[in-house]
Design a protein around this motif. Sequence first.
Motif, mmCIF file in Angstrom:
data_model
loop_
_atom_site.group_PDB
_atom_site.id
_atom_site.type_symbol
_atom_site.label_atom_id
_atom_site.label_comp_id
_atom_site.label_asym_id
_atom_site.label_seq_id
_atom_site.Cartn_x
_atom_site.Cartn_y
_atom_site.Cartn_z
ATOM 1 N N ARG A 116 -6.050 -25.621 19.895
ATOM 2 C CA ARG A 116 -4.852 -25.384 20.714
ATOM 3 C C ARG A 116 -3.862 -26.532 20.581
ATOM 4 N N ARG A 117 -4.391 -27.738 20.554
ATOM 5 C CA ARG A 117 -3.503 -28.895 20.415
ATOM 6 C C ARG A 117 -2.801 -28.891 19.060
ATOM 7 N N ILE A 118 -3.542 -28.559 18.010
ATOM 8 C CA ILE A 118 -2.943 -28.503 16.675
ATOM 9 C C ILE A 118 -1.910 -27.373 16.621
ATOM 10 N N ARG A 119 -2.199 -26.274 17.291
ATOM 11 C CA ARG A 119 -1.221 -25.178 17.360
ATOM 12 C C ARG A 119 0.062 -25.661 18.026
ATOM 13 N N ASP A 120 -0.076 -26.458 19.075
ATOM 14 C CA ASP A 120 1.103 -27.016 19.750
ATOM 15 C C ASP A 120 1.921 -27.868 18.792
ATOM 16 N N PHE A 121 1.254 -28.687 17.988
ATOM 17 C CA PHE A 121 1.968 -29.484 16.992
ATOM 18 C C PHE A 121 2.683 -28.583 15.996
ATOM 19 N N ALA A 122 2.036 -27.494 15.593
ATOM 20 C CA ALA A 122 2.649 -26.562 14.642
ATOM 21 C C ALA A 122 3.910 -25.938 15.235
ATOM 22 N N GLN A 123 3.891 -25.632 16.518
ATOM 23 C CA GLN A 123 5.049 -25.017 17.158
ATOM 24 C C GLN A 123 6.186 -26.018 17.357
ATOM 25 N N ILE A 124 5.840 -27.256 17.644
ATOM 26 C CA ILE A 124 6.872 -28.257 17.930
ATOM 27 C C ILE A 124 7.388 -28.925 16.647
ATOM 28 N N LYS A 125 6.463 -29.321 15.773
ATOM 29 C CA LYS A 125 6.845 -30.079 14.576
ATOM 30 C C LYS A 125 7.031 -29.212 13.329
ATOM 31 N N GLY A 126 6.553 -27.983 13.379
ATOM 32 C CA GLY A 126 6.633 -27.129 12.195
ATOM 33 C C GLY A 126 7.267 -25.795 12.521
ATOM 34 N N ASN A 127 6.871 -24.799 11.777
ATOM 35 C CA ASN A 127 7.431 -23.454 11.943
ATOM 36 C C ASN A 127 6.503 -22.539 12.738
ATOM 37 N N GLY A 128 5.501 -23.105 13.366
ATOM 38 C CA GLY A 128 4.560 -22.309 14.150
ATOM 39 C C GLY A 128 3.271 -22.002 13.422
ATOM 40 N N ASN A 129 3.255 -22.212 12.114
ATOM 41 C CA ASN A 129 2.053 -21.979 11.319
ATOM 42 C C ASN A 129 1.294 -23.280 11.134
ATOM 43 N N ILE A 130 -0.014 -23.180 11.188
ATOM 44 C CA ILE A 130 -0.848 -24.361 10.954
ATOM 45 C C ILE A 130 -1.166 -24.433 9.471
ATOM 46 N N ASP A 131 -0.667 -25.478 8.847
ATOM 47 C CA ASP A 131 -1.004 -25.730 7.454
ATOM 48 C C ASP A 131 -1.670 -27.104 7.362
ATOM 49 N N LYS A 132 -2.019 -27.487 6.169
ATOM 50 C CA LYS A 132 -2.746 -28.746 5.976
ATOM 51 C C LYS A 132 -1.942 -29.946 6.485
ATOM 52 N N GLU A 133 -0.656 -29.947 6.212
ATOM 53 C CA GLU A 133 0.204 -31.063 6.619
ATOM 54 C C GLU A 133 0.289 -31.171 8.147
ATOM 55 N N ILE A 134 0.478 -30.057 8.823
ATOM 56 C CA ILE A 134 0.551 -30.057 10.291
ATOM 57 C C ILE A 134 -0.808 -30.448 10.879
ATOM 58 N N ALA A 135 -1.890 -29.932 10.303
ATOM 59 C CA ALA A 135 -3.230 -30.259 10.803
ATOM 60 C C ALA A 135 -3.475 -31.762 10.695
ATOM 61 N N ARG A 136 -3.148 -32.347 9.554
ATOM 62 C CA ARG A 136 -3.316 -33.799 9.377
ATOM 63 C C ARG A 136 -2.450 -34.579 10.359
#
Length: 116
Positions: free
Chosen positions: A3-23
């Motif tokens: 859930r926390r990584i999903r939050d980063f994906a929504q705030i810092k990315g386009n909503g998708n969790i990819d390797k870069e967002i996960a790291r």
Amino acid sequence: MLRRIRDFAQIKGNGNIDKEIARFGLDALNVDESGLDEMDNRILTTIIEKFKGGPVGISTIATAVGEEAGTIEEVHEPFLIMEGYIQRTPRGREATAKAYKHAGKIPPGVTGTLFG
């Protein structure tokens, strides 16, 4: 954690969790390459450094790291046991050789020489 990584994906990315967002998210959450977070590492180093690797009781660990015993027992301990960093014994929790290696410490009884 997801859930926390999903939050980063929504705030810092386009909503998708990819390797870069996960790291990025794991780095921001202080999760190391082994999947241990800051509290996991505090628990391990406390058992190793303050209690000579154990055995030590859960309430003593909790007091030493400033966390509730229930939280350690329900959140952190299952992962640490499953991954082989600590073991539960009738006398308390003990750090394993894997925990010592992760913490960069030498287990008791190992002198670091070829012939002991």
